[in-house]
Design a protein around this motif. Structure first.
Motif, PDB file in Angstrom:
ATOM      1  N   ILE A 160       0.839  -1.195   0.000  1.00  0.00           N
ATOM      2  CA  ILE A 160       0.000   0.000   0.000  1.00  0.00           C
ATOM      3  C   ILE A 160       0.875   1.247   0.000  1.00  0.00           C
ATOM      4  CG2 ILE A 160      -1.718   1.305   1.300  1.00  0.00           C
ATOM      5  CD1 ILE A 160      -2.764  -1.322   2.413  1.00  0.00           C
ATOM      6  N   ALA A 161       1.870   1.239   0.897  1.00  0.00           N
ATOM      7  CA  ALA A 161       2.754   2.406   1.005  1.00  0.00           C
ATOM      8  C   ALA A 161       3.504   2.644  -0.302  1.00  0.00           C
ATOM      9  CB  ALA A 161       3.732   2.208   2.163  1.00  0.00           C
ATOM     10  N   ARG A 162       4.020   1.557  -0.899  1.00  0.00           N
ATOM     11  CA  ARG A 162       4.797   1.694  -2.129  1.00  0.00           C
ATOM     12  C   ARG A 162       3.936   2.244  -3.255  1.00  0.00           C
ATOM     13  NH1 ARG A 162       5.941  -1.598  -6.546  1.00  0.00           N
ATOM     14  NH2 ARG A 162       7.989  -1.273  -7.476  1.00  0.00           N
ATOM     15  N   GLN A 163       2.749   1.670  -3.422  1.00  0.00           N
ATOM     16  CA  GLN A 163       1.862   2.132  -4.485  1.00  0.00           C
ATOM     17  C   GLN A 163       1.380   3.563  -4.227  1.00  0.00           C
ATOM     18  OE1 GLN A 163       0.658   0.493  -7.461  1.00  0.00           O
ATOM     19  NE2 GLN A 163       2.480  -0.709  -7.041  1.00  0.00           N
ATOM     20  N   SER A 164       1.147   3.900  -2.934  1.00  0.00           N
ATOM     21  CA  SER A 164       0.737   5.264  -2.589  1.00  0.00           C
ATOM     22  C   SER A 164       1.815   6.264  -2.958  1.00  0.00           C
ATOM     23  CB  SER A 164       0.431   5.374  -1.089  1.00  0.00           C
ATOM     24  OG  SER A 164      -0.741   4.692  -0.763  1.00  0.00           O
ATOM     25  N   ILE A 165       3.067   5.923  -2.655  1.00  0.00           N
ATOM     26  CA  ILE A 165       4.188   6.818  -2.956  1.00  0.00           C
ATOM     27  C   ILE A 165       4.314   7.016  -4.459  1.00  0.00           C
ATOM     28  CG2 ILE A 165       6.703   7.044  -2.887  1.00  0.00           C
ATOM     29  CD1 ILE A 165       6.570   5.600  -0.148  1.00  0.00           C
ATOM     30  N   LEU A 166       4.280   5.905  -5.220  1.00  0.00           N
ATOM     31  CA  LEU A 166       4.406   5.999  -6.673  1.00  0.00           C
ATOM     32  C   LEU A 166       3.240   6.777  -7.280  1.00  0.00           C
ATOM     33  CD1 LEU A 166       5.638   2.368  -7.505  1.00  0.00           C
ATOM     34  CD2 LEU A 166       6.984   4.479  -7.598  1.00  0.00           C
ATOM     35  N   THR A 167       2.039   6.514  -6.749  1.00  0.00           N
ATOM     36  CA  THR A 167       0.863   7.219  -7.246  1.00  0.00           C
ATOM     37  C   THR A 167       0.942   8.709  -6.927  1.00  0.00           C
ATOM     38  OG1 THR A 167      -0.470   5.226  -6.908  1.00  0.00           O
ATOM     39  CG2 THR A 167      -1.666   7.283  -7.202  1.00  0.00           C
ATOM     40  N   THR A 168       1.411   9.024  -5.723  1.00  0.00           N
ATOM     41  CA  THR A 168       1.559  10.423  -5.328  1.00  0.00           C
ATOM     42  C   THR A 168       2.585  11.127  -6.211  1.00  0.00           C
ATOM     43  OG1 THR A 168       0.981   9.876  -3.039  1.00  0.00           O
ATOM     44  CG2 THR A 168       2.074  11.983  -3.419  1.00  0.00           C
ATOM     45  N   LEU A 169       3.694  10.430  -6.510  1.00  0.00           N
ATOM     46  CA  LEU A 169       4.714  11.007  -7.386  1.00  0.00           C
ATOM     47  C   LEU A 169       4.126  11.318  -8.764  1.00  0.00           C
ATOM     48  CD1 LEU A 169       7.863   8.856  -6.509  1.00  0.00           C
ATOM     49  CD2 LEU A 169       7.475  11.264  -5.958  1.00  0.00           C
ATOM     50  N   SER A 170       3.337  10.370  -9.293  1.00  0.00           N
ATOM     51  CA  SER A 170       2.676  10.607 -10.585  1.00  0.00           C
ATOM     52  C   SER A 170       1.713  11.790 -10.489  1.00  0.00           C
ATOM     53  CB  SER A 170       1.903   9.359 -11.023  1.00  0.00           C
ATOM     54  OG  SER A 170       2.776   8.324 -11.381  1.00  0.00           O
ATOM     55  N   SER A 171       0.999  11.841  -9.369  1.00  0.00           N
ATOM     56  CA  SER A 171       0.030  12.924  -9.179  1.00  0.00           C
ATOM     57  C   SER A 171       0.723  14.276  -9.202  1.00  0.00           C
ATOM     58  CB  SER A 171      -0.727  12.738  -7.860  1.00  0.00           C
ATOM     59  OG  SER A 171      -1.493  11.559  -7.890  1.00  0.00           O
ATOM     60  N   TYR A 172       1.865  14.376  -8.519  1.00  0.00           N
ATOM     61  CA  TYR A 172       2.523  15.676  -8.440  1.00  0.00           C
ATOM     62  C   TYR A 172       3.314  16.018  -9.692  1.00  0.00           C
ATOM     63  CZ  TYR A 172       0.722  16.577  -3.916  1.00  0.00           C
ATOM     64  OH  TYR A 172      -0.160  16.839  -2.898  1.00  0.00           O
ATOM     65  N   LEU A 173       3.801  15.012 -10.383  1.00  0.00           N
ATOM     66  CA  LEU A 173       4.383  15.283 -11.694  1.00  0.00           C
ATOM     67  C   LEU A 173       3.287  15.796 -12.623  1.00  0.00           C
ATOM     68  CD1 LEU A 173       6.724  15.255 -13.659  1.00  0.00           C
ATOM     69  CD2 LEU A 173       6.300  12.811 -14.065  1.00  0.00           C
ATOM     70  N   GLY A 174       2.104  15.167 -12.516  1.00  0.00           N
ATOM     71  CA  GLY A 174       0.955  15.626 -13.285  1.00  0.00           C
ATOM     72  C   GLY A 174       0.539  17.040 -12.906  1.00  0.00           C
ATOM     73  N   VAL A 175       0.657  17.350 -11.610  1.00  0.00           N
ATOM     74  CA  VAL A 175       0.317  18.696 -11.145  1.00  0.00           C
ATOM     75  C   VAL A 175       1.246  19.733 -11.762  1.00  0.00           C
ATOM     76  CG1 VAL A 175       0.415  20.220  -9.134  1.00  0.00           C
ATOM     77  CG2 VAL A 175      -0.804  18.049  -9.000  1.00  0.00           C
ATOM     78  N   VAL A 176       2.544  19.409 -11.816  1.00  0.00           N
ATOM     79  CA  VAL A 176       3.514  20.332 -12.409  1.00  0.00           C
ATOM     80  C   VAL A 176       3.152  20.604 -13.874  1.00  0.00           C
ATOM     81  CG1 VAL A 176       5.929  20.632 -13.094  1.00  0.00           C
ATOM     82  CG2 VAL A 176       5.385  19.689 -10.844  1.00  0.00           C
ATOM     83  N   ILE A 177       2.872  19.510 -14.600  1.00  0.00           N
ATOM     84  CA  ILE A 177       2.490  19.659 -16.016  1.00  0.00           C
ATOM     85  C   ILE A 177       1.159  20.399 -16.127  1.00  0.00           C
ATOM     86  CG2 ILE A 177       1.963  18.434 -18.158  1.00  0.00           C
ATOM     87  CD1 ILE A 177       3.670  16.090 -16.984  1.00  0.00           C
ATOM     88  N   GLY A 178       0.210  20.023 -15.256  1.00  0.00           N
ATOM     89  CA  GLY A 178      -1.095  20.664 -15.273  1.00  0.00           C
ATOM     90  C   GLY A 178      -1.020  22.139 -14.949  1.00  0.00           C
ATOM     91  N   TYR A 179      -0.175  22.493 -13.965  1.00  0.00           N
ATOM     92  CA  TYR A 179       0.002  23.904 -13.634  1.00  0.00           C
ATOM     93  C   TYR A 179       0.581  24.671 -14.823  1.00  0.00           C
ATOM     94  CZ  TYR A 179      -1.153  24.559  -8.711  1.00  0.00           C
ATOM     95  OH  TYR A 179      -1.818  24.735  -7.532  1.00  0.00           O
ATOM     96  N   PHE A 180       1.550  24.063 -15.483  1.00  0.00           N
ATOM     97  CA  PHE A 180       2.130  24.700 -16.669  1.00  0.00           C
ATOM     98  C   PHE A 180       1.063  24.900 -17.739  1.00  0.00           C
ATOM     99  CE2 PHE A 180       4.119  24.193 -20.893  1.00  0.00           C
ATOM    100  CZ  PHE A 180       4.929  25.333 -20.893  1.00  0.00           C
TER     101      PHE A 180
END
Length: 492
Positions: free
Chosen positions: A4-24
């Motif tokens: 759960i922790a591993r998938q949460s971390i990876l998912t969160t990383l994707s989410s915030y990479l997406g946020v950076v792109i989305g903000y741009f």
């Protein structure tokens, strides 16, 4: 908890990479490449399509998570059934869409007539999104949420950025640009199918006779009931944008879109945690491990509030500097207070933890009908009353009030039925810490010149005060001790 922790971390990383792109995309590329009216069309078409998705999905996404533990031996028959049900749901929505097309046209004809030209795009985005949610839900049952999150949060936003760049370079017209939006959703869906084929999760099996007696009826009934709960959450997210376009105009929706996009980052950790925690909650209910669910309820409340409140503080403390970098900021900065109300609404979602997930996977899932009816009436009435009074700020305030009411009703129900409670002393400590942190940075940096240095300084102070407060107030003691032990083991 390690997977759960591993998938949460990876998912969160994707989410915030997406946020950076989305903000741009949203804070710079869209305002630079498109006129406010065009941004309004872009957002209205997207929101309309995504509002139709839960109806077309027929609640199958949650049904997959809940019923997968019961039919593991027939998992690909279950997968095939889910796809067929969602396709049927889409056909129903498409028929209703054409049947009520004149009503939709009249809703937008006065203030946003340009939207009418792209109703076909709405249906294609709906179809591709519905199928993608089914694939996502099936992967989630295997606790494989990181790659689907990468397609959803990163790939889709990258494709949209490329599409905007094509329009900016005048390689495509605005009409082609809007139809290209549907293509981006199709490419993301195709990527998910290829991924699932590679990990042996995409197989069609039409042997529905393998299901237990009565399973099909139970599955469909559950889906239709939870459909209302799912649509309730989406309605809060999307109806405000559509009503702003309908009642005010596309320019106003463009301003609302920029503000909403700034605020929505606050809930990213909650979404990542929810994706991973849903199958775990379903498994605990299947085994009648109620004490474990209550424990998760409290743990998730503390941890996601810790993260999401820090994000809220970082955004709101630097809100003027964030708008400073938006092209044509004199047009869009009037949406600043929308960020506050939507941000507080997202925090109310975070504060009440996983109450929605608990209801959906418990035997009391029928309550979703009541909660959703209350919410639907509230959000529409609040928007109708507050938008004429307060313009786009009224829509944001309506969303905050509706989200808080929706969560509070679910909290009371879970408390009374299951005696679960997410609140603890740590929650009060976190809220107190948030108030102190914002107050300190506010008085330290009053009347400071806007720009990147302002964002950096405010963010550093917010992070230092907040992290220091976590240790001083002894918040989330068990988690901190566990992290420290792991660091020591790594270093030894």
């Amino acid at each position: 908890m390690k997977p759960i922790a591993r998938q949460s971390i990876l998912t969160t990383l994707s989410s915030y990479l997406g946020v950076v792109i989305g903000y741009f995309n949203v804070l710079w590329l869209l305002p630079y490449a498109l006129e406010p009216e065009q941004i309004g069309i872009f957002r209205t078409i997207q929101d309309m399509a995504l509002l139709f998705v839960p109806f077309a999905q027929l609640g199958v996404g949650n049904g997959i998570t809940r019923f997968y533990p019961k039919v593991k031996s027939s998992q690909f028959s279950f997968f095939t059934l889910s796809l067929l049900l969602s396709l049927f749901g889409f056909l129903v929505v498409a028929v209703l869409f054409f049947f009520f097309k004149d009503t939709l046209i009249s809703a937008f004809a006065t203030n946003s007539p340009e939207v009418i030209d792209f109703f076909g795009v709405v249906l294609f985005i709906t179809l591709f999104s519905v199928l993608n949610t089914i694939l996502d839900a099936f992967c989630r049952s295997f606790l494989k949420v990181a790659v689907p999150a990468f397609f959803r949060e990163v790939i889709l936003r990258l494709l949209v950025a490329i599409l905007i760049a094509f329009y900016l370079l005048r390689w495509v017209s605005f009409d082609i640009f809007m139809w290209g939006l549907a293509l981006t959703y199709f490419i993301a869906l195709l990527g998910m199918i290829i991924y699932m084929i590679r990990v042996d999760l995409f197989k069609l099996n039409f042997r529905f006779s393998d299901f237990p007696v009565g399973f099909l009826k139970e599955f469909i009934n559950y889906n239709l009931i939870t459909l209302l709960g799912t649509t309730g959450a989406i309605l809060i997210m999307k109806i405000d944008s559509l009503m702003v376009s309908s009642l005010i105009g596309l320019d106003a929706n463009a301003i609302y879109t920029i503000a909403f996009s700034i605020a929505v980052v606050i809930e990213m950790p909650r979404r990542a945690i929810s994706q991973v925690i849903m199958p775990v909650v379903a498994e605990h209910f299947e085994k009648n491990e109620l004490s474990e669910i209550n424990k998760l309820y409290k743990q998730v409340a503390v941890h996601q509030l810790l993260i999401c409140l820090l994000l809220f503080l970082g955004i709101w403390s630097s809100i003027d500097s964030l708008y400073h970098f938006v092209p044509n900021n004199q047009v869009y900065e009037v949406g600043k207070w929308v960020v506050l109300w939507i941000g507080l609404g997202k925090l109310s979602d975070v504060l009440f933890s996983i109450n929605g997930e608990i209801i959906v996977f418990s035997k009391y899932y029928v309550f979703n009908i009541t909660a959703t009816l209350i919410m639907c009436v509230a959000v529409i009435i609040l928007n109708l009353v507050l938008i004429p009074l307060m313009d786009i700020e009224g829509a944001a305030l309506a969303s905050f009030l509706a989200m808080f009411l929706f969560n509070f009703v679910k909290y009371i129900y879970v408390k009374n039925r299951l005696n679960f409670d997410p609140f603890s002393m740590d929650i009060l400590k976190i809220i107190f810490l948030g108030i102190i942190t914002f107050t300190i940075q506010y008085y330290l940096f009053q009347n400071r010149e806007l720009g990147i240095s302002d964002i950096i300084l405010r963010s550093l102070v917010v992070i230092l005060v907040y992290l220091g407060g976590i240790f001083l107030l002894n918040i989330a003691k068990e988690s901190r001790e566990s992290i420290i032990k792991k660091i020591k083991r790594t270093g030894s």
